[in-house]
Design a protein around this motif. Structure first.
Motif, mmCIF file in Angstrom:
data_model
loop_
_atom_site.group_PDB
_atom_site.id
_atom_site.type_symbol
_atom_site.label_atom_id
_atom_site.label_comp_id
_atom_site.label_asym_id
_atom_site.label_seq_id
_atom_site.Cartn_x
_atom_site.Cartn_y
_atom_site.Cartn_z
ATOM 1 N N ILE A 1 -33.324 39.385 -32.044
ATOM 2 C CA ILE A 1 -32.102 39.850 -32.717
ATOM 3 C C ILE A 1 -32.515 40.838 -33.790
ATOM 4 C CG2 ILE A 1 -30.068 39.153 -34.069
ATOM 5 C CD1 ILE A 1 -31.719 36.377 -32.415
ATOM 6 N N GLU A 2 -31.855 42.006 -33.773
ATOM 7 C CA GLU A 2 -32.123 43.021 -34.793
ATOM 8 C C GLU A 2 -30.852 43.327 -35.564
ATOM 9 O OE1 GLU A 2 -33.619 46.712 -33.286
ATOM 10 O OE2 GLU A 2 -35.201 45.715 -32.162
ATOM 11 N N ILE A 3 -30.991 43.423 -36.883
ATOM 12 C CA ILE A 3 -29.862 43.874 -37.710
ATOM 13 C C ILE A 3 -30.365 45.025 -38.562
ATOM 14 C CG2 ILE A 3 -28.225 43.257 -39.545
ATOM 15 C CD1 ILE A 3 -28.245 40.393 -38.489
ATOM 16 N N GLY A 4 -29.663 46.152 -38.470
ATOM 17 C CA GLY A 4 -30.090 47.335 -39.233
ATOM 18 C C GLY A 4 -31.502 47.764 -38.874
ATOM 19 N N GLY A 5 -31.875 47.584 -37.598
ATOM 20 C CA GLY A 5 -33.200 48.013 -37.148
ATOM 21 C C GLY A 5 -34.326 47.068 -37.503
ATOM 22 N N ARG A 6 -33.984 45.947 -38.145
ATOM 23 C CA ARG A 6 -34.986 44.955 -38.569
ATOM 24 C C ARG A 6 -34.968 43.781 -37.618
ATOM 25 N NH1 ARG A 6 -34.608 41.779 -43.850
ATOM 26 N NH2 ARG A 6 -32.431 41.775 -43.243
ATOM 27 N N ASP A 7 -36.108 43.285 -37.198
ATOM 28 C CA ASP A 7 -36.163 42.077 -36.382
ATOM 29 C C ASP A 7 -35.883 40.874 -37.294
ATOM 30 O OD1 ASP A 7 -36.759 39.851 -34.897
ATOM 31 O OD2 ASP A 7 -38.613 40.658 -34.042
ATOM 32 N N VAL A 8 -34.717 40.248 -37.094
ATOM 33 C CA VAL A 8 -34.351 39.130 -37.981
ATOM 34 C C VAL A 8 -34.451 37.785 -37.255
ATOM 35 C CG1 VAL A 8 -32.782 40.577 -39.345
ATOM 36 C CG2 VAL A 8 -31.861 39.283 -37.405
ATOM 37 N N THR A 9 -35.022 37.806 -36.043
ATOM 38 C CA THR A 9 -35.029 36.607 -35.200
ATOM 39 C C THR A 9 -35.536 35.377 -35.952
ATOM 40 O OG1 THR A 9 -35.619 38.128 -33.425
ATOM 41 C CG2 THR A 9 -35.643 35.784 -32.885
ATOM 42 N N ALA A 10 -36.556 35.547 -36.760
ATOM 43 C CA ALA A 10 -37.155 34.395 -37.425
ATOM 44 C C ALA A 10 -36.668 34.232 -38.861
ATOM 45 C CB ALA A 10 -38.679 34.543 -37.407
ATOM 46 N N LEU A 11 -35.734 35.099 -39.296
ATOM 47 C CA LEU A 11 -35.294 35.046 -40.700
ATOM 48 C C LEU A 11 -34.178 34.023 -40.901
ATOM 49 C CD1 LEU A 11 -35.146 38.818 -41.776
ATOM 50 C CD2 LEU A 11 -37.007 37.164 -42.072
ATOM 51 N N PRO A 12 -34.135 33.381 -42.064
ATOM 52 C CA PRO A 12 -33.032 32.470 -42.373
ATOM 53 C C PRO A 12 -31.744 33.253 -42.631
ATOM 54 C CG PRO A 12 -34.429 32.745 -44.288
ATOM 55 C CD PRO A 12 -35.094 33.493 -43.170
ATOM 56 N N PRO A 13 -30.572 32.586 -42.579
ATOM 57 C CA PRO A 13 -29.292 33.287 -42.770
ATOM 58 C C PRO A 13 -29.270 34.140 -44.035
ATOM 59 C CG PRO A 13 -28.889 31.011 -42.134
ATOM 60 C CD PRO A 13 -30.375 31.149 -42.319
ATOM 61 N N ALA A 14 -29.825 33.620 -45.122
ATOM 62 C CA ALA A 14 -29.740 34.298 -46.418
ATOM 63 C C ALA A 14 -30.429 35.656 -46.419
ATOM 64 C CB ALA A 14 -30.344 33.418 -47.504
ATOM 65 N N ALA A 15 -31.351 35.856 -45.481
ATOM 66 C CA ALA A 15 -32.124 37.104 -45.497
ATOM 67 C C ALA A 15 -31.602 38.120 -44.490
ATOM 68 C CB ALA A 15 -33.591 36.786 -45.199
ATOM 69 N N ARG A 16 -30.457 37.821 -43.854
ATOM 70 C CA ARG A 16 -30.026 38.687 -42.748
ATOM 71 C C ARG A 16 -28.989 39.736 -43.136
ATOM 72 N NH1 ARG A 16 -30.220 35.546 -37.010
ATOM 73 N NH2 ARG A 16 -32.216 34.507 -37.352
ATOM 74 N N GLY A 17 -28.355 39.591 -44.306
ATOM 75 C CA GLY A 17 -27.346 40.577 -44.705
ATOM 76 C C GLY A 17 -26.055 40.465 -43.927
ATOM 77 N N VAL A 18 -25.631 39.224 -43.661
ATOM 78 C CA VAL A 18 -24.362 39.033 -42.961
ATOM 79 C C VAL A 18 -23.427 38.156 -43.786
ATOM 80 C CG1 VAL A 18 -25.408 39.238 -40.658
ATOM 81 C CG2 VAL A 18 -25.155 36.970 -41.701
ATOM 82 N N ALA A 19 -22.132 38.438 -43.644
ATOM 83 C CA ALA A 19 -21.107 37.560 -44.202
ATOM 84 C C ALA A 19 -20.383 36.933 -43.021
ATOM 85 C CB ALA A 19 -20.123 38.375 -45.034
ATOM 86 N N MET A 20 -19.789 35.753 -43.243
ATOM 87 C CA MET A 20 -19.141 35.098 -42.110
ATOM 88 C C MET A 20 -17.823 34.471 -42.528
ATOM 89 S SD MET A 20 -20.974 32.855 -39.229
ATOM 90 C CE MET A 20 -20.094 32.196 -37.821
ATOM 91 N N VAL A 21 -16.811 34.619 -41.679
ATOM 92 C CA VAL A 21 -15.510 33.980 -41.908
ATOM 93 C C VAL A 21 -15.262 33.023 -40.760
ATOM 94 C CG1 VAL A 21 -13.029 34.353 -42.145
ATOM 95 C CG2 VAL A 21 -14.622 36.005 -43.122
ATOM 96 N N PHE A 22 -14.939 31.773 -41.122
ATOM 97 C CA PHE A 22 -14.794 30.742 -40.105
ATOM 98 C C PHE A 22 -13.335 30.449 -39.817
ATOM 99 C CE2 PHE A 22 -18.571 29.875 -42.663
ATOM 100 C CZ PHE A 22 -19.533 29.999 -41.682
ATOM 101 N N GLN A 23 -13.121 29.859 -38.654
ATOM 102 C CA GLN A 23 -11.780 29.436 -38.253
ATOM 103 C C GLN A 23 -11.183 28.471 -39.270
ATOM 104 O OE1 GLN A 23 -11.824 27.735 -34.352
ATOM 105 N NE2 GLN A 23 -9.766 26.944 -34.507
ATOM 106 N N SER A 24 -12.022 27.598 -39.813
ATOM 107 C CA SER A 24 -11.543 26.562 -40.736
ATOM 108 C C SER A 24 -11.420 27.086 -42.171
ATOM 109 C CB SER A 24 -12.521 25.392 -40.733
ATOM 110 O OG SER A 24 -13.764 25.852 -41.208
ATOM 111 N N VAL B 1 -22.617 31.259 -47.442
ATOM 112 C CA VAL B 1 -22.016 31.845 -48.648
ATOM 113 C C VAL B 1 -23.122 32.217 -49.623
ATOM 114 C CG1 VAL B 1 -20.615 31.343 -50.681
ATOM 115 C CG2 VAL B 1 -19.789 30.687 -48.430
ATOM 116 N N GLN B 2 -24.128 31.352 -49.697
ATOM 117 C CA GLN B 2 -25.223 31.635 -50.618
ATOM 118 C C GLN B 2 -26.029 32.853 -50.176
ATOM 119 O OE1 GLN B 2 -27.135 27.856 -50.596
ATOM 120 N NE2 GLN B 2 -26.016 27.122 -52.373
ATOM 121 N N SER B 3 -25.849 33.208 -48.911
ATOM 122 C CA SER B 3 -26.620 34.346 -48.413
ATOM 123 C C SER B 3 -25.925 35.668 -48.691
ATOM 124 C CB SER B 3 -26.828 34.212 -46.907
ATOM 125 O OG SER B 3 -25.668 34.616 -46.207
#
Ligand code: ATP
Length: 380
Positions: free
Chosen positions: A94-117, A10-12
């Protein structure tokens, strides 16, 4: 999913740079960037001797609704968590938007997430839950209010803002969780079985809402489910996983019309495709010889239940059970060598148990698979 992970993500939120405003049925303004492409190159994740993911390569184009589908334990959640950065891959890129994000923390990846819970905070009201991540990241108050307004407008939850999660129905909680993803304004949204806590009717409604939301926002969606109906109804792209590898990666209509393997054939469709081992002479129970011709031993014949019709000639079978479903009837039969055959016949079909019947089908509806490898051979 642990709450601490949820909070981390969420903080990301809010790494996107879109500042436009959309209302309920408004199309995106021209020139607004849609989602970002997601690419996995040879991604693996091993737990001791278990390969949760085994060299998975995958391309999800920007703005695509991609469903990761498969049975329990096939690696869907692991794949999503690796894209989110909540899990480290043992290998691959792993690439997101053409950027190699393999070593990046969640906050730097530009993703939102919705969980089952849903991962909602019980002591915060709806409005506070939705903007929690933005507040934690010190997003200015005016910007928070703007994003909250927009999410509330899109989801129609203005009347719920002062309530706490305990005072909401399952569907309303689900909308709040979606609200958190919307305010993130991230180009990629990851959803892990978000509808599994809802009843069947609400699931169908929310499926339509989530799809409409994805289309309106133009974001890239990676959506995990084990429910093939969800995959068929929502996806532009279905990635069918099995034991940590991709069994088939194609649009849903293609997975249905030309399953790549017997596994894909039996995973998609209700009821699933009939898979009948052919005898030495290449026939099913002596009945399909004229259709298949000789020398088909070592093959499995696939025929969808809805491709079968009652007829005077064809596959001879004996009815074991009929199930009337309203629009059609599913008739379970056995053929002479004991294999099971399911037929989905339109309307109400009254067949007595043990009745002798015959089924025909069009040649175009016959699929052939190699009995050893399970891979599609051709359609004859
Ligand atoms: P489900 O639909 O049941 O959630 P899934 O397809 O999402 O299943 P994953 O949760 O990705 O599957 O798990 C894939 C495999 O990795 C499984 O065999 C699982 O037991 C294993 N696995 C996942 N997480 C761990 C872990 N932390 N430690 C050990 N093994 C794990």
């Amino acid at each position: 999913m642990e709450l601490s992970h949820a909070i981390g993500l969420v903080q990301s939120y809010g790494t996107g740079r879109r500042t436009y405003r959309v209302t309920m049925m408004e199309p995106l303004p021209a020139g607004v960037p849609g989602g970002a492409a997601v690419r996995l190159h040879g991604v693996s994740r091993h737990w001791g001797s278990v390969a949760a993911l085994d060299g998975v390569s995958l391309e999800v184009k920007a703005g695509t609704f991609c469903v990761l589908l498969g049975p329990s334990g096939c690696g869907k959640t692991t794949c999503l968590r690796i894209v989110a950065g909540l899990e480290q891959a043992s290998g691959g890129v792993i690439e997101i938007g053409g950027r190699d994000v393999t070593a990046l923390p969640p906050a730097a990846r530009g993703v939102a997430m919705v969980f089952q819970s849903y991962a909602l905070f019980p002591h915060l009201n709806v409005a506070e839950n939705i903007v929690f991540g933005l507040k934690a990241r010190s997003v200015p108050k005016a910007d928070r209010a703007r994003r909250l307004d927009r999410a509330v407008e899109i989801l129609g939850i203005g009347h719920l803002l002062a309530r706490r999660p305990g005072q909401l129905s399952g569907g309303q909680q689900q909308r709040v969780a979606l609200g958190r993803a919307i305010v993130a304004e991230a180009p990629v949204c990851l959803m892990d079985e978000p509808l599994s806590n809802l009843d069947a009717q609400l699931r169908a409604d929310m499926r339509r809402e989530i799809l409409a939301l994805q289309r309106r926002l133009g974001i890239t969606m990676l959506y995990v489910t084990h429910d093939q109906t969800e995959a068929m109804g929502m996806a532009d792209q279905v990635v069918l996983l099995r034991d940590g590898h991709i069994e088939q990666d194609a649009p849903p209509a293609e997975v249905y019309a030309a399953p790549a393997t017997t596994f894909a054939a039996s995973f998609i469709g209700t009821p699933p495709m009939n898979l009948l081992k052919l005898s030495e002479s290449g026939v099913i129970d002596g009945s399909v010889g004229p259709v298949l011709g000789p020398a088909r031993a070592g093959l499995v014949a696939g025929i969808r239940p809805e491709a079968l019709r009652l007829a005077a000639t064809g596959i001879a079978a004996r009815v074991t059970h009929g199930e009337y479903l309203g629009a059609d009837t599913v008739v379970a039969c056995t053929v002479a060598d004991g294999q099971t055959l399911l037929a989905r016949l339109p309307g109400r079909v009254g067949l007595a148990d043990n009745a002798a019947v015959k089924f025909e089908f069009d040649r175009a509806d016959l699929h052939l698979f190699d009995a050893g490898t399970g891979r599609r051979v051709s359609t004859v």
